[in-house]
Motif scaffolding. Sequence first.
Motif: not given
Length: 271
Positions: A1-28
């Motif tokens: 719903x808000x994706x186009x409004x914010x000009x995003x190419x995809x939904x940023x906060x889906x909970x599916x485990x997509x490796x593309x979105x992996x944020x490598x914090x020091x612990x990760x």
Amino acid sequence: MYQDFFGLSEMPFNVTPDPKFLYLSPTHQDALAHLRYGIQEKKGFIVLTGEVGCGKTTLCRTLLGELDEKPEVETILILNPRISEQQLLFNILHELGEEIPESSHIDLTARLNEALLKRILNGKEIVMIIDEAQNLSFEVMEQLRLLSNLETHDQKLLQIILMGQPELNEKLREKRLRQFRQRVLVYFDLQHLNRAECQDYIQHRLTTAGSNGRPRFTFWAQWRIHRYTRGTPRLINNLCDKALLAAYIRDSEEIGYGDVARAIKDLKRLG
């Protein structure tokens, strides 16, 4: 719903485990380094633990993606740990492409040993990952310990990675599993994100989803997100998704403290 409004190419906060979105914090980063080290050095048993929603499954998918690019590595993924010893052996053989009739009375351990040895002699490595390993029964844990005995004169035939919640640590401390515990040579426990890492995590997800500076979370919005989620990635995703929706409804590109407060109220209502 808000994706186009914010000009995003995809939904940023889906909970599916997509490796593309992996944020490598020091612990990760440390967790992934431990997994890579255990596999490279053929340590046999590797254990990764962490609270629900801390990113274990995303790490698992990332690791599988890396291993799939190596032709010398075959991977086995067990997602349902609530199985019997017999089902475990069937599942492993099936994942390896070995056709075994379920009604067969052959020695499955011997057949598995034969299948693994054949691959090792052909220059292959076999890595098995078991998710939600805290749900494994004692009998299956004992079967895994016995499988770890399968080896040539210089290496294990099967490397086993157990991923699970903190209850897995409690299980491994049981006296009856002391022989199993002694075989775990690589262990890592994932930690929560601190406040700075939480902010970086949110920005990383937005950037990966195509953000060019919009939307923007205010300092106090991010402060509230970390305080409520305590740095748990899955909770951050859920909260940010609802906060973005709240900002969209009021036609704003800035997510403020009030948007996060409304999102928290919605999450609490959902239980």
